[in-house]
Design a protein around this motif. Structure first.
Motif, short mmCIF file in Angstrom:
data_model
loop_
_atom_site.label_atom_id
_atom_site.label_comp_id
_atom_site.label_asym_id
_atom_site.label_seq_id
_atom_site.Cartn_x
_atom_site.Cartn_y
_atom_site.Cartn_z
N SER A 116 34.51 -34.07 35.43
CA SER A 116 35.16 -33.38 35.85
C SER A 116 36.29 -34.23 35.87
CB SER A 116 34.87 -34.04 37.45
OG SER A 116 33.79 -33.26 37.70
N ALA A 117 36.40 -35.52 35.16
CA ALA A 117 38.31 -35.71 35.30
C ALA A 117 38.75 -34.84 33.95
CB ALA A 117 38.24 -37.17 35.48
N LEU A 118 38.12 -35.03 32.71
CA LEU A 118 38.26 -34.38 31.81
C LEU A 118 38.61 -33.02 32.13
CD1 LEU A 118 39.29 -33.89 28.43
CD2 LEU A 118 36.61 -34.06 28.51
N ARG A 119 37.80 -32.83 32.55
CA ARG A 119 38.20 -30.84 32.89
C ARG A 119 39.14 -30.43 33.87
NH1 ARG A 119 37.16 -28.64 37.40
NH2 ARG A 119 35.42 -29.82 38.10
N LEU A 120 39.91 -31.20 34.47
CA LEU A 120 41.25 -31.01 35.22
C LEU A 120 42.30 -31.48 34.81
CD1 LEU A 120 39.71 -32.17 38.98
CD2 LEU A 120 40.09 -30.55 38.40
N ALA A 121 41.84 -32.83 33.72
CA ALA A 121 43.30 -33.30 33.09
C ALA A 121 43.39 -32.06 31.91
CB ALA A 121 42.50 -34.27 32.60
N LYS A 122 42.46 -31.02 31.51
CA LYS A 122 42.83 -30.35 30.61
C LYS A 122 43.80 -29.28 31.41
CE LYS A 122 39.21 -30.25 27.24
NZ LYS A 122 37.72 -29.57 27.00
N ASP A 123 43.43 -29.02 32.26
CA ASP A 123 44.19 -27.86 33.16
C ASP A 123 45.55 -28.39 33.56
OD1 ASP A 123 41.62 -26.14 32.87
OD2 ASP A 123 40.94 -26.30 35.44
N ASP A 124 45.57 -29.44 33.83
CA ASP A 124 46.95 -30.22 34.02
C ASP A 124 48.07 -29.99 33.54
OD1 ASP A 124 45.63 -30.15 36.60
OD2 ASP A 124 45.91 -32.15 37.24
N PHE A 125 47.08 -30.70 32.43
CA PHE A 125 47.94 -30.83 31.17
C PHE A 125 48.83 -30.04 30.54
CE2 PHE A 125 45.50 -35.01 29.11
CZ PHE A 125 46.36 -35.49 30.66
N GLY A 126 47.84 -28.21 30.38
CA GLY A 126 49.02 -26.91 30.11
C GLY A 126 50.03 -27.06 31.16
N VAL A 127 49.56 -27.01 31.92
CA VAL A 127 50.66 -26.81 33.35
C VAL A 127 52.03 -27.50 33.41
CG1 VAL A 127 51.21 -26.35 35.49
CG2 VAL A 127 48.89 -26.03 34.84
N PHE A 128 51.79 -28.76 32.68
CA PHE A 128 52.94 -29.96 33.21
C PHE A 128 54.18 -30.16 31.81
CE2 PHE A 128 49.28 -33.36 35.56
CZ PHE A 128 50.40 -33.15 36.31
N ARG A 129 53.14 -29.36 31.58
CA ARG A 129 53.71 -28.38 30.09
C ARG A 129 54.79 -27.51 29.81
NH1 ARG A 129 56.80 -30.88 26.88
NH2 ARG A 129 56.35 -30.56 25.30
N GLU A 130 54.25 -26.86 30.78
CA GLU A 130 55.00 -25.82 31.47
C GLU A 130 55.56 -25.84 32.05
OE1 GLU A 130 51.83 -23.07 32.87
OE2 GLU A 130 51.34 -22.30 30.21
N ASP A 131 56.05 -26.83 33.09
CA ASP A 131 56.75 -27.40 33.49
C ASP A 131 58.15 -28.19 33.26
OD1 ASP A 131 55.73 -26.21 35.99
OD2 ASP A 131 54.87 -27.96 36.81
N GLY A 132 58.01 -28.05 31.56
CA GLY A 132 58.47 -28.82 31.46
C GLY A 132 58.81 -30.60 31.16
N LEU A 133 57.54 -31.15 31.47
CA LEU A 133 57.34 -32.39 30.98
C LEU A 133 57.06 -32.73 29.79
CD1 LEU A 133 55.92 -33.06 34.63
CD2 LEU A 133 57.62 -34.42 34.35
#
Length: 774
Positions: free
Chosen positions: A540-557
C-alpha cells in the motif's frame, strides 16, 4: 509527531544502565588500565579530565603493544586461497584459520587450547568454544528455546566436500533430527561463511531457532591481545580489551533493522541500521570487519565482553530461523505460547574483510565498509561538485512545523503554527542575516495537519494558506536556491485517513491481529487516547507513493523528506501470502526507484542501509552511542562511512542539554545543524500531539541558528565533499579528524587550551588546519 518514538518501550532501566556506565567510566568506578587519578592534574582538572574518560567520548589509543604471534595449528589443511589470504580447516574439529600472506598473521575461529584449559570453563562453554557453530532450538510443543552447540549435542560431520575456494561441511545433530551445511570459502574480496537454507533438514523433534557459525573467530581472552570489539551501536561504539572487567549479566544484542513487530510484537529493541561489526588485534596492526550479507533482515549482532559467562571478548552475527510468539485464543487475551513454523527466508551469510597496518582500526573499517557499499551499488552517486566545491556555504536544516491537531468544542481542528507565508518570511529573515544555504522541510503542511491524517494526501492545509500560499513559498525558495521539501510518511497509518482502509491497508501480525499501537504516548498527552496508530502495508505504501510522486512533481517540487519509511521494517501476514522483511526491503527499493523516475530527491530520516542508495541527505544522524556499561568509547563510524558521500544533519538543536558541547560534537562528527521552528510561541503546542516540542519559536531561536550556522561554516566548509580518513585522540577530550583533501578539524572539549606544535585549539573550541582538493 508519531509517538512510535517508544517513550514507554525505551525502558528507564536501560537508560539507567547506560547512564551508570557513563558515570562509572567518568569517575573511575570501572576497572581500567587507563583509570585512576590523572598524574600532575590540579584538583579542578582531575574532575574534568575524568569526565572525558567517559564512554561518551573516545579514549586516546594506548602505546603500541605488539600482538602475540599466531600460527596455523597442527591438523589444519589449506582449503582455499586468494591473492592476499589463505584459508585452513582443522580436519577433526572443523575449526577454521585465515592467514594474511603479507603479514603472516593468523585469525582462528577457536581460542587457543592451552588458554581454554587454564580458564576453568564449565563444560557447556568449553564445548561451545570448540564448536563450528552455536544454535538455539525448539522442541515440538515447547515454545521456550534451548541453547546448544555442535559438541554438546553430540554432533557428527556427515560430509566435507571441497567447493571453489573452500569447503562445504554438512553436520548432523542426531538427538534433534536436524542437519545443516556450513559453507566456508575465500573469494577475491575476503572470507564468506554461509548456511544455505535449502541444506537445512529437520526430520526429528527439533526445530532450529537460530544459528551462529564460527562465533569465536578473532575472540580474545581479557587483554591477552591489545585491541577492541567494534559494535554498530548508534554512531558506533568500542569495547576495549581489559585484564580486569566487571561482571555483566547480558551481552550486547543489536537487532538489525529492529525487532519485527509483526512477529514478536512491540518491545524494546536495540535497533541496528548497518549490519557491520569488527575486531581489532592491535590498532594499526590487524583487524577484521564482518558484514552480514544474506539473511540480514532476520539477524542480530551479538557481542560478549569479558565478564559475561567467560573471560573472552567475542562478536558475531546470530541468524534467526524461527521466533517464539504469543497466540491469543480469546478476546480476553487468553492464549498459548508457540513459535513460527516456517523458517525465515533465504540463505544466511557473513563476509569477513581482513585489514592490516594503518587500515587496522575502526577508521579503516569505515573506509572498507564504504568501499563495500560502493561496490554493491548501495550508495548514492556522488555529485560532481561535491568532490571539489568548498566555496559554497554548508547547509542548515530548518524544519517548519506547519499545523497540528488540537481538541475543539466539536471534534479536533488544525492549529496553525507556521503558515506558508510566515515560513517565507522566516527564510527571508535568515537570508538577510547571512544564512544563505537552507534545507527547508515542511512538516504538517497537509490538510489535517501533522497528526490529523496519515498517510498525508497531497493537499495543502487551508489554515496555512492553501495551495496558493504554498506555491508562493515554493517559488520564493526556488528563486533563492533554497532546497524545499515536504515531509511525508509511508509507514504510519492513522484510523480515519481518507486514503486508506485499516482492514485492507494496515499490516497484520502472525496472529492475524492488526499491528496497532498508541500513537501518542501517555507521557506526552492524555488527550489522544483514542488515536491509534497502525503500520501501512509496504504494498500500500508503494501504491500511494507512486500516486503522490507524480502529483508532487506536477506541483513543482523536486524534493521530499521521508520519515519512518527509511528506518522501520516489518513483515506483513495480511493477505494470502505473507510478506517477509526481505520482501519489504525490496518493496521500499521500488519506492526509491519511483522517486528516481520522477526526478525527486529524497531526504531520509535515519535510513537503514538498503535506503542509502536513494538518499540525497541523511536526517537525524546519531552523534552518540547508547553508552552501555561495557562499552568504553563512542566513535563516529557511520559518519566516517558517509562523509563526502551524502550530506547528513544532526538531530534538531532545540532540546540539547549542553549547547556548547553539542556544537563541538556536531563539528567533530562532520554533521550540519538542524532546528524545528514555529512562528507561533511554543506554549500553543501544549494540547497537540507535538507537545513534546517545548521550544520552537523562531523569535527565540533566530540568534542561535545564525551562531551555529557561522560555526559550522567555519569548521566544515573546508572539508565539504571530502572523506574522513583518520581520527586521533592525542589527549582526553581533544580530537583530530583528518580528511581526504589534506584538511584536519581539531576539537577541544576541555576547559584548557590545547597546543601541539603549531596547532593551537582554544578551550571548548575548534581549529581547522591544512586543506586542498579532495
Amino acid at each position: 509527531m508519531a509517538k512510535r518514538k517508544q517513550a514507554v518501550r525505551i525502558g528507564l532501566g536501560l537508560a539507567a544502565i547506560a547512564l551508570a556506565g557513563s558515570i562509572a567510566h567518568a569517575f573511575g568506578q570501572t576497572p581500567d588500565s587507563r583509570g585512576g587519578p590523572v598524574p600532575g592534574a590540579a584538583p579542578g582538572e582531575q574532575e574534568e579530565q575524568a569526565f572525558f574518560r567517559s564512554n561518551r567520548f573516545t579514549m586516546p589509543e594506548p602505546a603500541r603493544a605488539d600482538v602475540p604471534k599466531t600460527t596455523i595449528g597442527q591438523g589444519y589443511a589449506r582449503i582455499g586461497e586468494n591473492a592476499g589470504l589463505e584459508l585452513y580447516m582443522d580436519q577433526t574439529t572443523y575449526a577454521i584459520a585465515v592467514k594474511n600472506k603479507a603479514t603472516g598473521y593468523v585469525w582462528s575461529s577457536q581460542p587457543d587450547s592451552k588458554t581454554m584449559r587454564g580458564e576453568d570453563l564449565n563444560e557447556d562453554w568449553l564445548n561451545a568454544m570448540q564448536s563450528p557453530f552455536l544454535f538455539d532450538y525448539f522442541q515440538e510443543g515447547d515454545a521456550t528455546p534451548a541453547s546448544g552447540n555442535y559438541r554438546s549435542q553430540h554432533g557428527k560431520a556427515l560430509s566435507a566436500k571441497p567447493v571453489p575456494g573452500g569447503m562445504d561441511v554438512t553436520y548432523a545433530l542426531p538427538d534433534l533430527g536436524i542437519s545443516l551445511t556450513v559453507r566456508t570459502v575465500l573469494d577475491d574480496q575476503g572470507l564468506v561463511v554461509s548456511v544455505p537454507n535449502d541444506a537445512i533438514a529437520e526430520k526429528g523433534s527439533g526445530r532450529l531457532a537460530s544459528v551462529q557459525p564460527y562465533p569465536f573467530l578473532g575472540s580474545v581472552r581479557q587483554a591477552d591481545v591489545p585491541g577492541y570489539l567494534f559494535i554498530p551501536d548508534g554512531s558506533g561504539a568500542l569495547i576495549r580489551f581489559r585484564d580486569q572487567q566487571s561482571r555483566f549479566d547480558e551481552p550486547y544484542v543489536g537487532e538489525i533493522y529492529g525487532s519485527d513487530v509483526a512477529t514478536t510484537g512491540f518491545g524494546f529493541a536495540n535497533a541496528v541500521s548497518y549490519p557491520v561489526f569488527g575486531i581489532v588485534h592491535g590498532a594499526g596492526q590487524n583487524a577484521l570487519m564482518g558484514v552480514v550479507e544474506q539473511g540480514k533482515a532476520n539477524a542480530e549482532i551479538v557481542a560478549y565482553p569479558s565478564g559475561v559467562n567467560t573471560n573472552y571478548y567475542w562478536v558475531s552475527p546470530r541468524f534467526k530461523i524461527r521466533s517464539a510468539y504469543f497466540q491469543p485464543t480469546s478476546q480476553s487475551m487468553g492464549g498459548i505460547n508457540t513459535f513460527t513454523k516456517a523458517r525465515t527466508e533465504g540463505d544466511k551469510s557473513t563476509r569477513y574483510v581482513f585489514l592490516s597496518g594503518r587500515e587496522a582500526d575502526y577508521a579503516g573499517m569505515a573506509a572498507a565498509y564504504r568501499a563495500y557499499l560502493r561496490r554493491g551499488g548501495q550508495l548514492p552517486e556522488r555529485p560532481a561538485a561535491a568532490a571539489s566545491d568548498t566555496d559554497r556555504d554548508v547547509p542548515v536544516e530548518i524544519d517548519f512545523l506547519g499545523g497540528d491537531v488540537e481538541p475543539g468544542l466539536i471534534g479536533r481542528h488544525v492549529l496553525k503554527l507556521t503558515s506558508f507565508e510566515e515560513a517565507k518570511a522566516i527564510l527571508e529573515d535568515l537570508r538577510k542575516q547571512g544564512v544563505t544555504r537552507v534545507t527547508a522541510v515542511l512538516k504538517g503542511w497537509n490538510s489535517g495537519g501533522l497528526n490529523g491524517a496519515r498517510p498525508a494526501k497531497p493537499s495543502f492545509a487551508g489554515e496555512l494558506g492553501g495551495r496558493s500560499g504554498f506555491e508562493a513559498l515554493r517559488d520564493y525558495a526556488a528563486a533563492q536556491g533554497i532546497a524545499l521539501s515536504l515531509e511525508t510518511d509511508y509507514t504510519d497509518l492513522l484510523k480515519g485517513s481518507p486514503r486508506t482502509n485499516v482492514r485492507t491497508d494496515a499490516a497484520r501480525m502472525i496472529t492475524d491481529r492488526l499491528v496497532e499501537y498508541p500513537f501518542v504516548s501517555k507521557f506526552v498527552s492524555s488527550l489522544y487516547k483514542d488515536l491509534n496508530g497502525y503500520f501501512l502495508r509496504p504494498q500500500s505504501a508503494l501504491r500511494l507513493a507512486k500516486d503522490d510522486f507524480g502529483v508532487f512533481r506536477e506541483d513543482g517540487l523536486t524534493s521530499l523528506a521521508l520519515n519512518g519509511t527509511g528506518s522501520t521494517l516489518f513483515s506483513d501476514y495480511g493477505g494470502k501470502t505473507p510478506l517477509t522483511r526481505t520482501d519489504a526491503m525490496g518493496t521500499y527499493g521500488k519506492l526509491l526507484e519511483e522517486a528516481g523516475k520522477q526526478s525527486l530527491r529524497l531526504l531520509v530520516n535515519r535510513p537503514n542501509d538498503y535506503m542509502l542508495k536513494g538518499a540525497s541527505a541523511y536526517l537525524g544522524m546519531p552523534l552518540e552511542s547508547s553508552q552501555f556499561m561495557y562499552a568504553t568509547d563512542t566513535v563516529p563510524f557511520v559518519e566516517m562511512v558517509l562523509h563526502g558521500v551524502v550530506d547528513y544533519y544532526a538531530k534538531d538543536a532545540n532540546h540539547q542539554a549542553d549547547p556548547a558541547e553539542d556544537v563541538l560534537r556536531m563539528i567533530e562528527y562532520g554533521a550540519y545543524p538542524s532546528f524545528v521552528i514555529t512562528k507561533e510561541p511554543s506554549w500553543k503546542l501544549q494540547n497537540t500531539p507535538s507537545s513534546d516540542q517545548f521550544s520552537t519559536a523562531y523569535g527565540d531561536w533566530a540568534p542561535e541558528i545564525k551562531r551555529r550556522y557561522d560555526l559550522a561554516n567555519e569548521a566544515l566548509k573546508p572539508v565539504q565533499g571530502a572523506y574522513m580518513t583518520g581520527r586521533e585522540v592525542p589527549e582526553y577530550g581533544v580530537v583530530k579528524v583528518s580528511y581526504s583533501n589534506g584538511a584536519a578539524v581539531w576539537v577541544n572539549y576541555t576547559g584548557q587550551d590545547y597546543r601541539s606544535g603549531a596547532v593551537a585549539v582554544k578551550a571548548r573550541g575548534f581549529a581547522v588546519t591544512g586543506g586542498g582538493e579532495p
